[in-house]
Design a protein around this motif. Structure first.
Motif, mmCIF file in Angstrom:
data_model
loop_
_atom_site.group_PDB
_atom_site.id
_atom_site.type_symbol
_atom_site.label_atom_id
_atom_site.label_comp_id
_atom_site.label_asym_id
_atom_site.label_seq_id
_atom_site.Cartn_x
_atom_site.Cartn_y
_atom_site.Cartn_z
ATOM 1 N N VAL B 140 102.003 81.878 90.199
ATOM 2 C CA VAL B 140 102.408 83.032 89.986
ATOM 3 C C VAL B 140 103.106 83.168 88.581
ATOM 4 O O VAL B 140 103.962 82.266 88.504
ATOM 5 C CB VAL B 140 102.872 84.147 91.005
ATOM 6 N N SER B 141 102.786 83.944 87.753
ATOM 7 C CA SER B 141 103.481 84.272 86.587
ATOM 8 C C SER B 141 104.987 84.565 86.696
ATOM 9 O O SER B 141 105.139 85.221 87.696
ATOM 10 C CB SER B 141 102.845 84.874 85.362
ATOM 11 N N PRO B 142 105.935 84.373 85.782
ATOM 12 C CA PRO B 142 107.437 84.932 85.979
ATOM 13 C C PRO B 142 107.375 86.508 86.320
ATOM 14 O O PRO B 142 108.117 86.932 87.264
ATOM 15 C CB PRO B 142 107.883 84.672 84.702
ATOM 16 N N ALA B 143 106.251 87.166 85.676
ATOM 17 C CA ALA B 143 106.299 88.765 86.126
ATOM 18 C C ALA B 143 105.904 88.907 87.267
ATOM 19 O O ALA B 143 106.391 90.038 87.903
ATOM 20 C CB ALA B 143 105.402 89.378 85.056
ATOM 21 N N ASP B 144 105.238 88.246 88.000
ATOM 22 C CA ASP B 144 104.811 88.430 89.440
ATOM 23 C C ASP B 144 105.727 87.606 90.314
ATOM 24 O O ASP B 144 105.550 87.822 91.604
ATOM 25 C CB ASP B 144 103.399 87.938 89.615
ATOM 26 N N ILE B 145 106.705 87.109 90.084
ATOM 27 C CA ILE B 145 107.841 86.581 91.015
ATOM 28 C C ILE B 145 108.618 87.431 91.587
ATOM 29 O O ILE B 145 108.911 87.602 92.729
ATOM 30 C CB ILE B 145 108.478 85.452 90.303
ATOM 31 N N VAL B 193 95.883 77.922 88.227
ATOM 32 C CA VAL B 193 95.193 79.193 88.432
ATOM 33 C C VAL B 193 96.560 80.054 88.658
ATOM 34 O O VAL B 193 97.553 79.968 89.541
ATOM 35 C CB VAL B 193 94.558 79.203 89.889
ATOM 36 N N LEU B 194 96.621 81.040 87.810
ATOM 37 C CA LEU B 194 97.797 81.876 87.932
ATOM 38 C C LEU B 194 97.331 83.418 87.560
ATOM 39 O O LEU B 194 96.294 83.654 87.155
ATOM 40 C CB LEU B 194 98.771 81.572 87.075
ATOM 41 N N THR B 195 98.260 84.167 88.343
ATOM 42 C CA THR B 195 98.119 85.622 88.144
ATOM 43 C C THR B 195 99.061 86.127 87.296
ATOM 44 O O THR B 195 100.340 85.669 87.244
ATOM 45 C CB THR B 195 98.236 86.388 89.609
ATOM 46 N N CYS B 196 98.788 87.312 86.741
ATOM 47 C CA CYS B 196 99.894 88.279 85.935
ATOM 48 C C CYS B 196 99.580 89.679 86.312
ATOM 49 O O CYS B 196 99.297 90.454 85.405
ATOM 50 C CB CYS B 196 100.115 87.817 84.579
ATOM 51 N N LYS B 218 102.880 84.972 77.586
ATOM 52 C CA LYS B 218 102.401 84.067 76.258
ATOM 53 C C LYS B 218 103.404 82.817 76.069
ATOM 54 O O LYS B 218 103.224 81.731 75.893
ATOM 55 C CB LYS B 218 102.512 84.883 75.147
ATOM 56 N N ALA B 219 104.870 83.254 76.120
ATOM 57 C CA ALA B 219 105.836 82.405 75.672
ATOM 58 C C ALA B 219 105.683 81.118 76.993
ATOM 59 O O ALA B 219 105.886 80.127 76.672
ATOM 60 C CB ALA B 219 107.288 82.920 75.819
ATOM 61 N N VAL B 220 105.620 81.552 77.999
ATOM 62 C CA VAL B 220 105.707 80.615 79.165
ATOM 63 C C VAL B 220 104.534 79.483 79.049
ATOM 64 O O VAL B 220 104.503 78.413 79.481
ATOM 65 C CB VAL B 220 105.994 80.879 80.504
ATOM 66 N N LEU B 221 103.438 80.131 78.872
ATOM 67 C CA LEU B 221 102.165 79.368 78.761
ATOM 68 C C LEU B 221 102.147 78.342 77.719
ATOM 69 O O LEU B 221 101.440 77.243 77.638
ATOM 70 C CB LEU B 221 100.910 80.303 78.662
ATOM 71 N N GLU B 222 102.975 78.702 76.347
ATOM 72 C CA GLU B 222 102.750 77.855 75.561
ATOM 73 C C GLU B 222 103.244 76.511 75.867
ATOM 74 O O GLU B 222 103.416 75.580 75.151
ATOM 75 C CB GLU B 222 103.904 78.463 74.331
ATOM 76 N N GLU B 223 104.251 76.649 77.038
ATOM 77 C CA GLU B 223 105.209 75.195 77.560
ATOM 78 C C GLU B 223 104.287 74.617 78.545
ATOM 79 O O GLU B 223 104.777 73.774 79.085
ATOM 80 C CB GLU B 223 106.483 75.655 77.885
ATOM 81 N N VAL B 224 103.221 75.183 78.933
ATOM 82 C CA VAL B 224 102.534 74.419 79.961
ATOM 83 C C VAL B 224 101.595 73.470 79.466
ATOM 84 O O VAL B 224 100.378 73.738 78.613
ATOM 85 C CB VAL B 224 101.691 75.633 80.817
#
Lengths: 233, 341
Positions: B140-145, B193-196, B218-224
């Protein structure tokens, strides 16, 4: 030009502007008795908002629904503070019992429904999350409620609505206690309302009061009793 | 063609022998193995056996790590309960606000037992199916934690009324998310696979999505360092799809139940794969021939599109779904052939 407070309040809610909504209500109250704010301003605005929500109108989201419930809570809280002892927004309908079904720990929708019901004058007994079928019916019996409102977010937990149906029927309260359900799963799969034995649902949290009015009347028409409250079978 | 080749063909917009199939059968593995859910969701060997049983029985072309988001909550201190017939659910929150959550230590992805369980399932599956079946790690994305740690109400409250605190919390969660994503890919996951959900205007205001949750995503996905499939979570996606278009590393989108795959392609344009649009939880109520009808409808929406993967949407396929209903979908896919040009 005369201000259109209803339109302003609706727009503030749609912007999720809770403090802006409070200012609009204050301005309205400068020209009207605050005791009339619910029937003359808030209720009509919430009804319009509920219709927009139910129709999937862009700009209405769970978050703006949350803000609408907070605006309603703010108004009720102020009514309580400003009323003479024992007065305020005294409930005139109910009592009704609300809770999340067993194994469901998602309280947000239920809390919003409780706020909107209270705004419309319902005496709400909120049992919280993870409420068993027995607890629901025990509480309805104890307070004399003709309606149990059960909330479930997911299909897996929504199945527990069927257990409440069994408990109601098993104790002989069929038709006396009406079972209202709500939550994401029932919005997505409305056929589950009947499948799990519920008596009705509403399109949005805001419109729960209209559903409860209808179910209360249906119960009374079947079992009039005395004074409107639930009686033992 | 094997499953990996089929999925790679979709990613490369090349023809394949038939469309690939994805089933959210994380829970259903326990039905096939008969394992108690308390073990299915705590023992990597048991979970992996479940996914292998899913593969043997229904031949899906992608497998996943546990769809068990409460495990992320647990890593931050939220106790969960193993429930009858469903994935575990967070039952209590350790703290009540975003401000309090900011003070919680970040879990260590290399030592927290539940995170190690998630990672070990990927290691086992990717080793077993190397070169044959792509394995995706579920995140799950940081916003969904925060909804898993402070609850949805407190998180929406922070996003709306304390944007600075909400921003600070997502920034704090970013390194944890990136570490876990990198760890899963390092363990052998083909992708993630992730949700936001909290980036979707179905749940939050456009302003929150545009200024807080989507920029963070967007910022965290840049680092994946690997491919990502964006999942609709529990929300409608079609109306919001344009907002999620062009996210870094995102190579595909899982749309909501019954959302039109052709319409989604029209919004996205060529490039990303599209997965959809079967009602996973709703299969419980369908006869095999009805499930096949839904599957054929989805196939009909693909036209000449090589980049469609037929997939269940929404939550898990329910544990009491008749296996014949799921097998009926696999059968339609087997007979489908390549995309019609």
């Amino acid at each position: 030009m005369e201000r259109n407070y209803s339109q302003e309040l609706l727009m503030a809610i749609e912007r999720a502007d809770r403090s802006g909504a409070a200012l609009i209500i204050d301005a309205w109250a400068g020209q009207h008795a605050f005791s009339r704010v619910v029937p003359d301003l808030l209720s009509p605005v919430l009804e319009t908002f509920g219709n927009l929500w139910a129709s999937g109108h862009g700009g209405v989201s769970l978050a703006t629904g949350y803000v609408a419930s907070k605006v309603a809570e703010d108004v009720l809280s102020r009514l309580l503070q400003e009323a003479p002892a024992g007065g305020g927004n005294t409930p005139v309908k109910g009592p009704v019992v609300l809770g999340n079904v067993e194994d469901d720990f998602h309280p947000l929708g239920r809390k919003m429904v409780a706020a909107f019901l209270r705004t419309e004058g319902w005496d709400v007994r909120d049992l919280g999350v993870d409420v068993s079928a027995k607890q629901f019916v025990d509480a309805a019996e104890e307070v004399g409620s003709r309606i149990i409102g059960a909330s479930a977010m997911m299909h897996t937990t929504a199945k527990n609505v069927a257990r409440i149906r069994e408990e109601i029927d098993g104790r002989g309260y069929t038709g006396r206690i009406m079972l209202a359900v709500g939550g994401a799963v029932f919005k997505l799969r409305p056929e589950l309302v009947k499948a799990f034995g519920a008596d009705g649902t509403s399109d949005s949290a805001v419109s729960a009061s209209a559903l409860f009015d209808e179910l209360w009347q249906r119960s009374i028409s079947l079992y009039p009793g005395t004074g409107g409250a639930l009686e033992q079978p | 063609m094997n499953s990996l080749e089929r999925v790679l063909a979709a990613l490369r917009n090349q023809p394949s022998d038939r469309p690939a199939l994805f089933l959210n059968a994380s829970l259903y593995g326990a039905r096939l193995t008969g394992a108690p859910l308390a073990e299915h969701y705590t023992r990597a060997d048991i979970y992996a056996e479940g996914q292998m049983a899913v593969r043997e029985t229904f031949s899906p072309d992608l497998l996943i790590s546990p769809f068990f988001v409460s495990s992320i909550g647990e890593a931050f201190g939220s106790p969960w309960r193993a429930l009858q017939g469903q994935a575990p659910n967070v039952m209590r929150f350790p703290v009540g606000s975003a401000e309090e959550m900011l003070k919680l230590p970040l879990p260590d992805v290399d030592s927290h037992p539940r995170l190690l369980y998630l990672r070990e399932t990927i290691r086992r599956l990717s080793t077993h199916y190397a070169g044959e079946v792509p394995i995706f790690g579920v995140l799950v994305s940081p916003a969904d934690i925060p909804p898993l740690v402070i609850g949805l109400e407190a998180w929406i409250d922070a996003l709306l009324f304390q944007p600075g605190v909400a921003q600070a919390l997502m920034n704090r969660l970013a390194p944890f998310f990136v570490d876990l994503a990198k760890a899963m890919l390092g363990d052998g996951a083909t992708g993630l696979v992730l949700t936001c959900n909290l980036g979707n205007a179905f749940l939050v205001t456009n302003s929150v999505a545009e200024t807080l949750t989507l920029p963070n995503l967007k910022a965290v996905l840049e680092e994946v360092p690997g491919p990502v499939i964006f999942h609709h979570g529990g929300c409608p996606l079609l109306d919001q799809l344009v907002s999620f278009k062009g996210l870094p590393q995102v190579v595909g989108y899982v749309v909501d139940i019954a959302e039109d795959l052709g319409a989604a392609r029209g919004l996205l344009g060529p490039g990303p794969i599209l997965l959809g649009n079967l009602d996973g939880p709703g299969l419980l109520h369908l006869a095999p021939e009805d499930a096949q009808g839904l599957c054929r409808r989805a196939l009909g929406q693909r036209g000449g599109d090589n980049q469609i993967i037929i997939s269940t949407c929404g939550a898990d396929i329910q544990i009491d779904t008749p296996p014949e209903t799921i097998a009926a979908i696999s059968e339609v896919l087997r007979q489908a052939g390549g995309a019609s040009s």
